[in-house]
Every structure is written in structure tokens, then in C-alpha cells.
Design a protein around this motif. Structure first.
Motif, PDB file in Angstrom:
ATOM      1  N   ASP A  47       0.839  -1.214   0.000  1.00  0.00           N
ATOM      2  CA  ASP A  47       0.000   0.000   0.000  1.00  0.00           C
ATOM      3  C   ASP A  47       0.868   1.255   0.000  1.00  0.00           C
ATOM      4  N   VAL A  48       1.887   1.254   0.847  1.00  0.00           N
ATOM      5  CA  VAL A  48       2.765   2.439   0.975  1.00  0.00           C
ATOM      6  C   VAL A  48       3.485   2.712  -0.340  1.00  0.00           C
ATOM      7  N   ILE A  49       4.070   1.668  -0.921  1.00  0.00           N
ATOM      8  CA  ILE A  49       4.840   1.856  -2.160  1.00  0.00           C
ATOM      9  C   ILE A  49       3.930   2.235  -3.320  1.00  0.00           C
ATOM     10  N   SER A  50       2.762   1.580  -3.422  1.00  0.00           N
ATOM     11  CA  SER A  50       1.851   1.825  -4.549  1.00  0.00           C
ATOM     12  C   SER A  50       1.344   3.259  -4.575  1.00  0.00           C
ATOM     13  N   ASP A  51       1.246   3.876  -3.410  1.00  0.00           N
ATOM     14  CA  ASP A  51       0.752   5.254  -3.357  1.00  0.00           C
ATOM     15  C   ASP A  51       1.696   6.221  -4.058  1.00  0.00           C
ATOM     16  N   ASN A  52       3.018   6.039  -3.879  1.00  0.00           N
ATOM     17  CA  ASN A  52       3.993   6.945  -4.496  1.00  0.00           C
ATOM     18  C   ASN A  52       5.372   6.294  -4.486  1.00  0.00           C
ATOM     19  N   PRO A  53       5.672   5.404  -5.447  1.00  0.00           N
ATOM     20  CA  PRO A  53       6.941   4.657  -5.419  1.00  0.00           C
ATOM     21  C   PRO A  53       8.178   5.543  -5.335  1.00  0.00           C
TER      22      PRO A  53
END
Length: 550
Positions: A284-290
Motif C-alpha cells: 500500500d505504501v509503495i503503490s501510493d507513491n513509489p
């Protein structure tokens, strides 16, 4: 996208993302920024207007046959295959290409696949899967002599076909990378006691546990994974592989069942659940703003923990929404499939037995099930701040080299109790069972419930208790900190477990004789699908005539 080791700010501890996390960043970044598919490629398209009818029908169908939301599409595939091959195929030979086209069109109409997005080439891919299992069914079933075993294997073949089609419709590079990372992590950490007889099963059990917990696979889908494990070329199987499996269907099924019901399952699932939560939040964290997240490793190490907390809270909120939705679905399912029939039967059976109709008991039996489920959901607590802190620590453990776990996670050797101990525990459990239900019956008798009313009340008490346990799993999935045992919870479990177990047994038995499902599947669905097909063709004809006029 640049992926360099992180350098923290001055006086901050340097944390370096490991290679697996770098790969996950790359895959997520690529998926978010990949170009649109070639628009010239022909797509499967259906009428939006006609699709609404199929969509609402599917909603009604799912209301009377409660299944977890993430399994609805796979179950719809299974239902479609059975209808086309068993019911309609008995009247004519089954054409795999036609069956595949009908299946994909129905899935689009029902809202399980996007309209005008799926390439027509997918029909041939799914047709190859259907053809393979038709051949397996044709070759394998005649070799089985016992009718009961033959029916079991026949259902299994359909379930495998549905699981393989679901896999082909749900290829997701991000999830596959996350699974690969989880497997490498857990297989490196999890160890068995020295001399364990289950050493040879360790890797496959870890792999199954990841799919069971992280991917939410049911037994049908897990069995397909095992089929591929025991038959390496099965997804591209030719005549030779199909013939071999058809000769060993019963033996293969027995081997797969042994792995599905493995003694290490419960321990592995408990460990996997923690790391599945960490992996879910990380995705979730990475997908929001890699790019932003990766750069924060260098610019400000405190950003990442804050992001993990933010997305953990977001998951808690989503779990609460899912919990309420599952409760509503459960109430609708119980009302439509169980309560209506029970209440309708209560009045005539009470009069037939010569007893006086008690309107208070009738009202309680109508109000009690949804009220109990409502209060159970209302008092289901979401994870605490301490749980969130544990998630932050766990996510950092799987991301940064400096925080990787050093000690192995050693499983216990599954205990085998002596026959005398098992007999003693069974006796105590039986006493608990009779005390629990005896107290409930005594209380109901005191408030003048009739015999029939008592039976119906117990039926709903057990069923709702079981469903409450199922739907609360949605909230429990995000728990890292285990619930503390106290004397109150111990006493509650002591008397509540027999009620839940009876509810589970009743649900399994009555789900097989679901009157409403029988009507929908065997009386309404086939004619309804024919009507939808005719309506679809009619809209196409009218559109063609309109274009000719213009």
C-alpha cells in the motif's frame, strides 16, 4: 527510476532497503507507469443495458449463497462450467471455444471483469483450459468403479478447472513479486525441530500458507497449486500429461488432501499472517507513491514509519467497512435461506403438536438473529496503537537490511495426545456441550417457549454465532498482538465453542440443501441466461438496422 542505497540525514541511522524490496519498487513503478494496451486489438464487448440485468441477478444469487467476497468470481466460474458442461452438455457435445466465450461474456455481464477491456484472444486461452479438463474428465472418470468416488473426483475436476481459469484471469505482477518475496523471507526464517518427520513438506507448506493467508485462496485454489507442484507441466499439458493424470486421479487427490490437512498448517498460518500484514501495508505504501517513498529513505527516514502508520489506519477503516458489509450480507443470507422457512414452519408445527402459539417467542426468533449479529459487530474492536507500532517494526524488518530478523522461527513438533487423554478431553467437552445447551433450553422454557420455538431459537443461535466468527476474521486479520487471555474470556470460550461448532456443522449441512440456490441454479438461471443472450442479440440487430438507416 533510480534505485540506489539510502543515505540518511546527518546523525540519523543509515537504513538500506534489501534487494527484494528494490525489486518490488521496480515492479510497482513499472505497473503504475506502463502504457495503455493496443487499442486496435479486438475486445470482448457486451451491452451495458443488458448487463445490468445479469449484474442484479448475480447480486441476488450471492445473497442466498453466502461466500466470501474474494471468492465470488471463482465460484461464478465454477457454476458456469457446471451448467454448460453438465446441464447443457448432456444435450449436445461441449464446444470448448463456445464454452469459453460464454463464460467470459457472463463474467463481464455480472461485473467480475471489465467491459470492452479483455482481448478476444483470451477466449482461446480459456478454451484450452476447458478442453484440457474435458479430456481429463473423459479419460479419468470411466476408470473409477465406485460411484461415490467418481462423483467426488468429478466435482474436483470442475473445481480445478475453475481455479486455473481464475488464475489466468488474475495475473498480477505486483502480487506475484510480493509472494516471491514472502516465500524467500519465510523459507529462510522458518525452521522445524531437528529430526522432524515433516522436513520434506516444509517448503510446500510455507508456499501453501502464503497463498492461504496472503492471497486468501480457498481449498479448490490450493489444490490447483498442489496439482501444479506434483505435475510440473500441467498448465501446458498435452495428451501425455493428461493421460498420466487420468491414470492416477485417486492417488493424486489423496496426496493433495494430505498436504491440505497437514499438521503444520495452524502454526504456519499464524506466522504467515503477521508477515502477510507487513507485506500488505508495504505494498500500500509503495503503490501510493513509489518514487516519493524511495526518495524518503535518503531525505528523511522518519517519513517511512509515518506512512506505514497512515496506511495501517486506512486498512483498519477498510476492515471496519468490510465487517459491516459482511454482517449485512450474513443477515440477508440467514433471513432469506433459513429464517423465512423456519418462521413459516413454526406456526403450523406448533399448532400441529397441539401447543399454544406464543407470539413473544415468535417475535424473539425473528428479532434475535440480526440483533445478536449487530451487537457482535458493534463490540468488535479494531487494532490498538500498540498493534500499529508492531506493524511498523515488522514492515521495517522486511524492508531494511539492518533490521532483518536474525533468529529463526522454530515450529513446535505437533503434539500427539495419548488415547486416554483424548478420551478424557472428549468427555469434558461433551459435558460442556450439554451444560451450555441445557442452560439455554432451561431459560427458554422458563419464558414459555414451545418445543418448536426452542429448536428454532437454538438453530439461529448456533448459526449466527458461527457467522459472527467468520465475519470477525476480517477485523482479526490485521491483529499482530495476540489477545490476552483472562478468566472471563476463558469461561466464554469454554461455553461458546460448542455453540459455534454446532453452527458450523449446521451451515455445512444446510448449505448443501439450500432451497433458494436450487431454484436459482436449476430452474431460473439457464432460461434467464438464454433470455439475456437473446436480448443482447436483439440490441445488436436494432443497432445494425439504425446504422443502415443513417
Amino acid at each position: 527510476m533510480s534505485l540506489n542505497p539510502t543515505i540518511s540525514k546527518k546523525e540519523e541511522v543509515i537504513f538500506t532497503p534489501n534487494e527484494n524490496v528494490k525489486k518490488l519498487f521496480q515492479v510497482i513503478y513499472h505497473e503504475k507507469n506502463k502504457p495503455e494496451e493496443d487499442s486496435d486489438q479486438p475486445k470482448i464487448r457486451v451491452s451495458e443495458l443488458i448487463s445490468r440485468l445479469a449484474f442484479y441477478y448475480e447480486k441476488i444469487r450471492n445473497s442466498v449463497d453466502y461466500k466470501e467476497e474474494y471468492l465470488l468470481r471463482k465460484n461464478s466460474i465454477l457454476r458456469n462450467l457446471k451448467r454448460q458442461i453438465v446441464l447443457e452438455g448432456s444435450l449436445k457435445s461441449v464446444n470448448a471455444e463456445e464454452a469459453a466465450k460464454n463464460l467470459l461474456v457472463e463474467l463481464i455481464r455480472a461485473g467480475y471483469l471489465p467491459n470492452n477491456k479483455l482481448p478476444e484472444a483470451k477466449i482461446g486461452e480459456i478454451a484450452a483450459v476447458i478442453s484440457k479438463y474435458l479430456e481429463l474428465r473423459l479419460l479419468g472418470l470411466p476408470k473409477i468403479t465406485q460411484e461415490k468416488v467418481k462423483n467426488k473426483i468429478n466435482r474436483w475436476i470442475f473445481a480445478l478447472a475453475a481455479a486455473e481459469i481464475e488464475e489466468k484471469l488474475d495475473l498480477n505482477p505486483v502480487r506475484q513479486t510480493a509472494i516471491s518475496n514472502l516465500y524467500e523471507l519465510l523459507s529462510g526464517h522458518i525452521a522445524l525441530p531437528e529430526g522432524s518427520i515433516y522436513q520434506r513438506d516444509r517448503e510446500i507448506q510455507i508456499y501453501l500458507s502464503i497463498h492461504r493467508v496472503f492471497m486468501k485462496f480457498d481449498n479448490d485454489m490450493l489444490e490447483f497449486l498442489l496439482l501444479k507442484y506434483y505435475n510440473a507441466n500441467w498448465t501446458k499439458a498435452g495428451d501425455k500429461e493428461i493421460k498420466y493424470l487420468s491414470d492416477h486421479l485417486e492417488a493424486t487427490k489423496a496426496e493433495i488432501d494430505a498436504q491440505i490437512n497437514h499438521p503444520l498448517t495452524a502454526q504456519l498460518n499464524k506466522i504467515t499472517n503477521r508477515y502477510a500484514v507487513y507485506s500488505t501495508i508495504l505494498n500500500d505504501v509503495i503503490s501510493d507513491n513509489p518514487i516519493g517513498v524511495y526518495e524518503s529513505f535518503k531525505s528523511d527516514p522518519k517519513v517511512f514509519p509515518r506512512l506505514v502508520k497512515k496506511f495501517a489506519q486506512k486498512r483498519y477503516h477498510e476492515a471496519k467497512v468490510k465487517l459491516r458489509r459482511a454482517a449485512v450480507r450474513s443477515i440477508i443470507y440467514i433471513f432469506l435461506t433459513k429464517m423465512v422457512l423456519a418462521v413459516i414452519l413454526e406456526v403450523p408445527f406448533t399448532l400441529w403438536l397441539g401447543e399454544i402459539l406464543n407470539y413473544n417467542s415468535l417475535a424473539i426468533n425473528v428479532i434475535f438473529p440480526p440483533a445478536l449479529l449487530f451487537f457482535i459487530v458493534l463490540f468488535t474492536r479494531m487494532p490498538s496503537e500498540a498493534n500499529t507500532e508492531k506493524i511498523v517494526q515488522g514492515v521495517e524488518e522486511i524492508v531494511f537490511k539492518e533490521k532483518e530478523r536474525k533468529e529463526p522461527l522454530v515450529l513446535r513438533q505437533p503434539l500427539k495426545r495419548r488415547r486416554g487423554v483424548n478420551a478424557a478431553f472428549a468427555l469434558i467437552y461433551a459435558i460442556t456441550f450439554f451444560i451450555t445447551f441445557g442452560l439455554v433450553i432451561y431459560f427458554l422454557d422458563k419464558i414459555q417457549f414451545t418445543f418448536v420455538s426452542i429448536i428454532i431459537f437454538l438453530f439461529f443461535l448456533t448459526l449466527v454465532s458461527f457467522f459472527s466468527l467468520r465475519i470477525r476474521k476480517v477485523a482479526r486479520e490485521m491483529y499482530i498482538i495476540e489477545r490476552r487471555e483472562n478468566i472471563f474470556s476463558f469461561i466464554m470460550d469454554f461455553f461458546y465453542v460448542p455453540i459455534i461448532e454446532v453452527g458450523k456443522w449446521l451451515n455445512e449441512k444446510f448449505s448443501r440443501i439450500n432451497f433458494f440456490v436450487f431454484i436459482l441454479d436449476f430452474i431460473i438461471e439457464a432460461p434467464f441466461k438464454i433470455f439475456i443472450d437473446i436480448a443482447e442479440e436483439w440490441t445488436k440487430y436494432v443497432k445494425e438496422r439504425k446504422e443502415e438507416i443513417m
